[in-house]
Design an enzyme around this catalytic site. Structure first.
Site, PDB file in Angstrom:
ATOM      1  N   ASP A  45     -33.092  16.928  -7.768  1.00 27.23           N
ATOM      2  CA  ASP A  45     -33.835  15.703  -8.084  1.00 27.23           C
ATOM      3  C   ASP A  45     -35.320  16.019  -8.205  1.00 27.23           C
ATOM      4  O   ASP A  45     -35.969  16.366  -7.220  1.00 27.23           O
ATOM      5  CB  ASP A  45     -33.614  14.662  -6.973  1.00 27.23           C
ATOM      6  N   TYR A  50     -44.037  15.161 -10.202  1.00 28.52           N
ATOM      7  CA  TYR A  50     -44.056  16.208  -9.169  1.00 28.52           C
ATOM      8  C   TYR A  50     -44.714  17.483  -9.698  1.00 28.52           C
ATOM      9  O   TYR A  50     -45.087  18.365  -8.918  1.00 28.52           O
ATOM     10  CB  TYR A  50     -42.642  16.556  -8.659  1.00 28.52           C
ATOM     11  N   LYS A  75     -37.572  11.965 -13.760  1.00 23.15           N
ATOM     12  CA  LYS A  75     -38.007  10.564 -13.790  1.00 23.15           C
ATOM     13  C   LYS A  75     -39.220  10.378 -14.687  1.00 23.15           C
ATOM     14  O   LYS A  75     -40.091  11.255 -14.741  1.00 23.15           O
ATOM     15  CB  LYS A  75     -38.363  10.090 -12.368  1.00 23.15           C
ATOM     16  N   HIS A 108     -39.353   5.660 -12.802  1.00 15.21           N
ATOM     17  CA  HIS A 108     -39.734   6.033 -11.433  1.00 15.21           C
ATOM     18  C   HIS A 108     -40.111   4.819 -10.560  1.00 15.21           C
ATOM     19  O   HIS A 108     -39.710   4.755  -9.394  1.00 15.21           O
ATOM     20  CB  HIS A 108     -40.897   7.030 -11.502  1.00 15.21           C
TER      21      HIS A 108
HETATM   22  P1  NAD Z   1     -37.092  13.655   3.294  1.00 12.18           P
HETATM   23  O1  NAD Z   1     -36.740  12.433   4.057  1.00 12.18           O
HETATM   24  O2  NAD Z   1     -36.038  14.448   2.628  1.00 12.18           O
HETATM   25  O3  NAD Z   1     -37.907  14.522   4.332  1.00 12.18           O
HETATM   26  C1  NAD Z   1     -38.394  15.767   4.052  1.00 12.18           C
HETATM   27  C2  NAD Z   1     -39.030  16.255   5.354  1.00 12.18           C
HETATM   28  O4  NAD Z   1     -38.020  16.492   6.327  1.00 12.18           O
HETATM   29  C3  NAD Z   1     -39.759  17.565   5.124  1.00 12.18           C
HETATM   30  O5  NAD Z   1     -40.989  17.465   5.807  1.00 12.18           O
HETATM   31  C4  NAD Z   1     -38.864  18.600   5.794  1.00 12.18           C
HETATM   32  O6  NAD Z   1     -39.606  19.604   6.376  1.00 12.18           O
HETATM   33  C5  NAD Z   1     -38.131  17.796   6.851  1.00 12.18           C
HETATM   34  N1  NAD Z   1     -36.774  18.340   7.057  1.00 12.18           N
HETATM   35  C6  NAD Z   1     -35.857  18.620   6.089  1.00 12.18           C
HETATM   36  N2  NAD Z   1     -34.730  19.089   6.639  1.00 12.18           N
HETATM   37  C7  NAD Z   1     -34.929  19.133   7.979  1.00 12.18           C
HETATM   38  C8  NAD Z   1     -34.123  19.529   9.068  1.00 12.18           C
HETATM   39  N3  NAD Z   1     -32.878  19.987   8.882  1.00 12.18           N
HETATM   40  N4  NAD Z   1     -34.648  19.443  10.315  1.00 12.18           N
HETATM   41  C9  NAD Z   1     -35.886  18.988  10.513  1.00 12.18           C
HETATM   42  N5  NAD Z   1     -36.707  18.588   9.517  1.00 12.18           N
HETATM   43  C10 NAD Z   1     -36.232  18.662   8.248  1.00 12.18           C
HETATM   44  O7  NAD Z   1     -38.244  13.221   2.236  1.00 12.18           O
HETATM   45  P2  NAD Z   1     -38.463  13.342   0.695  1.00 12.18           P
HETATM   46  O8  NAD Z   1     -38.573  14.753   0.266  1.00 12.18           O
HETATM   47  O9  NAD Z   1     -39.600  12.466   0.375  1.00 12.18           O
HETATM   48  O10 NAD Z   1     -37.150  12.691   0.045  1.00 12.18           O
HETATM   49  C11 NAD Z   1     -36.099  13.437  -0.543  1.00 12.18           C
HETATM   50  C12 NAD Z   1     -36.213  13.433  -2.050  1.00 12.18           C
HETATM   51  O11 NAD Z   1     -36.230  12.100  -2.564  1.00 12.18           O
HETATM   52  C13 NAD Z   1     -37.527  14.009  -2.598  1.00 12.18           C
HETATM   53  O12 NAD Z   1     -37.637  15.399  -2.474  1.00 12.18           O
HETATM   54  C14 NAD Z   1     -37.497  13.493  -4.005  1.00 12.18           C
HETATM   55  O13 NAD Z   1     -36.606  14.236  -4.800  1.00 12.18           O
HETATM   56  C15 NAD Z   1     -36.985  12.080  -3.783  1.00 12.18           C
HETATM   57  N6  NAD Z   1     -38.071  11.080  -3.668  1.00 12.18           N
HETATM   58  C16 NAD Z   1     -38.141  10.087  -4.606  1.00 12.18           C
HETATM   59  C17 NAD Z   1     -39.109   9.106  -4.532  1.00 12.18           C
HETATM   60  C18 NAD Z   1     -39.128   8.011  -5.548  1.00 12.18           C
HETATM   61  O14 NAD Z   1     -40.099   7.239  -5.589  1.00 12.18           O
HETATM   62  N7  NAD Z   1     -38.126   7.892  -6.372  1.00 12.18           N
HETATM   63  C19 NAD Z   1     -40.072   9.129  -3.501  1.00 12.18           C
HETATM   64  C20 NAD Z   1     -39.994  10.149  -2.559  1.00 12.18           C
HETATM   65  C21 NAD Z   1     -38.975  11.103  -2.643  1.00 12.18           C
END
Ligand code: NAD
Length: 276
Positions: A45, A50, A75, A108
């Protein structure tokens, strides 16, 4: 490990667990996505905003995984909303990714203040008809935004990708999605590390029972709730941990106690108020 496939309302299938690359440094993206693909992820994704579509594309090319085994989402950014700009943005994303088509293209954010999202949606329907994307969907859309595009077009979005994690469980949009036959994708499934999700008693207790980490419990909660999820991590170890969630099952009681964490706590912007 077999990741379940979810059938979308247009007949295409999406792996329920994927890998997200929000805030992955463009310089590091090829290495990080290569790790994710080697760990076993097949659903990625990304988004134009990004700035890392080139790195995603390079990793895909280098590993030579057959295209039909991959599911790639990108997106359309807010400044590209509108008929002609949507087409240009799609072409630019495909060029950066080095792909002939993506599997899923999303608006988005609705940015209701711009009032262009219906026009953009009609352009997305054409991009799908032309084969540039296999499915189309939206992100950060609330019920009125969904109602407007559904009333003004002939397509119900395949997905709505929204902020969703135990403290912000989005029950209303989830049940509306089910009514519409539209799947929900979670962004920020681990709360983006912005609150101490992993210290919640319900997660800790389930983690102890099953001999897994609280992060694995959180991901499993999404999966068992029928949500499509793609946690992000730069560390290969955590990528593997987050992918290793098919060897245990949360009980109905454990699911209910995680459901009870919901307190309407956003970690991101309210889509009705977004101005970026
Ligand atoms: P997330 O909730 O996946 O959190 C990522 C955080 O969690 C990072 O800091 C990472 O170090 C930590 N983490 C990951 N695995 C872990 C583990 N096993 N133990 C401890 N900590 C851990 O947040 P995200 O990246 O914002 O969301 C996932 C995806 O959603 C994004 O990468 C992106 O592709 C998408 N996204 C979309 C939008 C949108 O507006 N459509 C906004 C934000 C994110």
């Amino acid at each position: 490990m077999t990741v379940p496939q979810i059938e979308l309302n247009d007949g295409n299938s999406i792996p329920q667990l994927g890998f997200g690359v929000f805030k992955v440094d463009p310089e590091e993206t090829e290495r990080i996505v290569t790790d994710a693909l080697e760990v076993g992820y097949r659903h990625l994704d990304t988004a134009m905003i990004y700035g890392n579509e080139v790195g995603v594309g390079n990793a895909i090319k280098a590993l030579g995984i057959p295209r039909n085994e991959l599911f790639i989402t990108t997106k359309l950014w807010n400044s590209d909303q509108g008929t002609d700009s949507a087409r240009d943005a799609m072409d630019l994303s495909l060029e950066k990714l080095g792909l002939e088509y993506v599997d899923l293209y999303l608006i988005h954010w609705p940015r209701p203040d711009l009032d262009l999202y219906l026009e953009t949606w009609l352009a997305m329907e054409k991009l799908k008809a032309e084969g540039k994307t296999r499915s189309i969907g939206v992100s950060n859309f609330h019920r009125p935004h969904l109602d407007k595009i559904i009333a003004g077009s002939s397509t119900v979005p395949a997905v709505d990708q929204i902020e969703l994690h135990p403290a912000f469980a989005q029950r209303d949009l989830r049940s509306y999605g089910a009514e519409l036959g539209m799947h929900i994708e979670a962004w920020g499934p681990l709360g983006q590390g912005k609150y101490d999700l992993f210290s919640e008693a319900a997660l800790q207790s389930a983690a102890e029972t099953h001999g897994v980490s609280p992060a694995q419990v959180a991901i499993r909660w999404h999966l068992q709730s029928g949500i499509i999820v793609f946690p992000k991590s730069n560390s290969r170890e955590r990528m593997a941990e987050n992918f290793d969630v098919f060897g245990f099952e949360l009980s109905a009681d454990e699911m209910a106690s995680i459901d009870a964490i919901d307190r309407g706590q956003r970690v991101g912007t309210n889509p009705d108020e977004a101005t970026f």
